[in-house]
Design an enzyme around this catalytic site. Structure first.
Site, PDB file in Angstrom:
ATOM      1  N   TRP A   1       0.813  -1.230   0.000  1.00  0.00           N
ATOM      2  CA  TRP A   1       0.000   0.000   0.000  1.00  0.00           C
ATOM      3  C   TRP A   1       0.840   1.271   0.000  1.00  0.00           C
ATOM      4  O   TRP A   1       0.297   2.367  -0.130  1.00  0.00           O
ATOM      5  CB  TRP A   1      -0.916   0.002   1.239  1.00  0.00           C
ATOM      6  N   LYS A   2       2.146   1.127   0.216  1.00  0.00           N
ATOM      7  CA  LYS A   2       3.017   2.319   0.302  1.00  0.00           C
ATOM      8  C   LYS A   2       2.444   3.289   1.346  1.00  0.00           C
ATOM      9  O   LYS A   2       1.876   2.829   2.333  1.00  0.00           O
ATOM     10  CB  LYS A   2       3.190   2.958  -1.081  1.00  0.00           C
TER      11      LYS A   2
ATOM     12  N   GLU B   1      11.919   2.547  -4.149  1.00  0.00           N
ATOM     13  CA  GLU B   1      11.620   3.869  -3.574  1.00  0.00           C
ATOM     14  C   GLU B   1      12.500   4.137  -2.361  1.00  0.00           C
ATOM     15  O   GLU B   1      12.869   5.278  -2.099  1.00  0.00           O
ATOM     16  CB  GLU B   1      10.121   3.958  -3.230  1.00  0.00           C
TER      17      GLU B   1
ATOM     18  N   GLY C   1       4.613   2.188 -10.869  1.00  0.00           N
ATOM     19  CA  GLY C   1       3.741   3.356 -10.794  1.00  0.00           C
ATOM     20  C   GLY C   1       3.631   4.136 -12.090  1.00  0.00           C
ATOM     21  O   GLY C   1       3.117   5.251 -12.099  1.00  0.00           O
TER      22      GLY C   1
ATOM     23  N   GLY D   1       1.401  -2.593  -6.294  1.00  0.00           N
ATOM     24  CA  GLY D   1       1.288  -1.326  -5.580  1.00  0.00           C
ATOM     25  C   GLY D   1      -0.098  -0.717  -5.775  1.00  0.00           C
ATOM     26  O   GLY D   1      -1.069  -1.130  -5.133  1.00  0.00           O
ATOM     27  N   GLY D   2      -0.199   0.229  -6.690  1.00  0.00           N
ATOM     28  CA  GLY D   2      -1.432   0.993  -6.908  1.00  0.00           C
ATOM     29  C   GLY D   2      -2.696   0.143  -7.002  1.00  0.00           C
ATOM     30  O   GLY D   2      -3.725   0.476  -6.388  1.00  0.00           O
TER      31      GLY D   2
HETATM   32  P1  PGA Z   1       2.902  -0.348  -8.754  1.00  0.00           P
HETATM   33  O1  PGA Z   1       3.976  -0.555  -7.572  1.00  0.00           O
HETATM   34  O2  PGA Z   1       2.119  -1.628  -8.847  1.00  0.00           O
HETATM   35  O3  PGA Z   1       2.057   0.810  -8.323  1.00  0.00           O
HETATM   36  O4  PGA Z   1       3.688  -0.084  -9.993  1.00  0.00           O
HETATM   37  C1  PGA Z   1       4.641  -1.773  -7.415  1.00  0.00           C
HETATM   38  C2  PGA Z   1       5.626  -1.700  -6.289  1.00  0.00           C
HETATM   39  O5  PGA Z   1       6.237  -0.642  -6.096  1.00  0.00           O
HETATM   40  O6  PGA Z   1       5.831  -2.685  -5.564  1.00  0.00           O
END
Ligand code: PGA
Length: 249
Positions: free
Chosen positions: A13-14, A99, A172, A228-229
C-alpha cells in the site's frame, strides 16, 4: 509457473490508508479469499499493521511491513525493529524497494543488515531488485540485478526469502515489461539465485493490474506479484489474485 508452485500475490500500500478505509477493505474480502495455490499478503503502513493483523489472519491473509530498521531496540528515534513487526503480527517485510533505494538512499550494506535482523526475528523478507530505464537501455540489466543480489553471497541458504523483480521504470508508471523481457529477466534472476545456493520464489512487480496480471503471471519463472497501486482497492486486488490463480491452474 508450474501448478505445484505456491504463488504469492502481495499488496504494497506504500504511504496510503487510514484506519476506516483499511477496515472497510478487510470487510470486502471474502471469508477465504485465497484460491488454491495462491497465497495473499498485504503490506499496509506501520500504523495499520496491528489493527489489521487479527482481521486479516481470520481470512488467511498474511501481513507484512514495508520496511524495518536493523537494530533490536534503543535510541533510534522514529525506527521500528523486526521484533516490533513480529509483535504486530507480521510475517513478511519488504526490503530493498526502489523507492527506499532511490529516495531514502538505502544501499546494499544497509539492506543486508536489515535482511539479517529480519531473519533473526523470524520474518520472511521480500527482497526487491530492479534496474532503471537507462540501465536497461544501456544493456546493463543483468549486471545491476547481479550486484543487488550479491548481498546474498555467503548468506546461509536456508533462510526464508522471496525475491521481487521490479523494473524501476515499470513502478507506478502504467508501463509493464513485455512477457519476453519478464521471461528473460526472471530466468537470469533464478540462475543467479541458484548460483548463490538459493531456490526461492521470484515475484514480478511494476504496474501489475487486473488487465495484465494473468499474462504476466503465466510467464515462465514468475511465481506471483508485488502489486502497488492496484492493491489499494480490494476489488482490483482480488481480481489480480484470481488472475494469478488462473495462471497457476
Ligand atoms: P505499482 O507498484 O504496482 O504501483 O507499480 C509496485 C511496487 O512498487 O511494488
Amino acid at each position: 509457473m508450474s501448478s505445484d508452485t505456491r504463488c504469492l500475490v502481495a499488496g504494497n500500500w506504500k504511504m496510503n490508508g487510514l484506519l476506516d478505509e483499511a477496515m472497510a477493505y478487510v470487510r470486502e474480502l471474502r471469508e477465504n479469499p485465497a484460491p488454491e495455490h495462491v497465497e495473499i499478503a498485504l503490506m499496509p503502513p506501520f500504523t495499520l499493521l496491528y489493527p489489521m493483523s487479527k482481521p486479516l489472519s481470520e481470512k488467511n491473509v498474511r501481513l507484512g511491513a514495508q520496511s524495518v530498521y536493523f537494530e533490536e531496540k534503543g535510541a533510534f528515534t522514529g525506527s521500528i525493529s523486526p521484533m516490533m513487526l513480529r509483535d504486530a503480527g507480521c510475517h513478511y517485510v519488504i526490503l530493498g524497494h526502489s523507492e527506499r533505494r532511490d529516495i531514502i538512499h538505502e544501499d546494499n550494506a544497509l539492506i543486508l543488515k536489515k535482511l539479517q535482523a529480519s531473519w533473526k526475528a523470524g520474518l520472511e523478507p521480500i527482497l526487491c531488485i530492479g534496474e532503471h530505464l537507462e540501465e536497461r537501455e544501456a544493456g546493463r540489466t543483468n549486471e545491476v540485478l547481479r550486484e543487488q543480489l550479491s548481498i546474498l553471497e555467503g548468506v546461509e541458504g536456508d533462510k526464508p526469502l522471496t525475491v521481487a523483480y521490479e523494473p524501476v521504470w515499470a513502478i507506478g508508471t502504467g508501463k509493464t515489461a513485455t512477457p519476453e523481457q519478464v521471461v528473460e529477466t526472471h530466468a537470469f534472476v533464478h540462475e543467479e539465485l541458484a548460483r548463490l545456493g538459493r531456490d526461492c520464489r521470484v515475484l514480478y512487480g511494476g504496474s501489475v493490474n487486473p488487465g495484465n496480471a494473468e499474462a504476466l503471471m503465466a510467464c515462465e519463472g514468475v511465481e506471483g506479484a508485488l502489486v502497488g497501486g492496484a492493491s489499494l482497492k480490494a476489488d482490483s486486488f482480488m481480481q489480480i489474485v484470481e488472475a494469478a490463480a488462473r495462471a497457476v491452474g
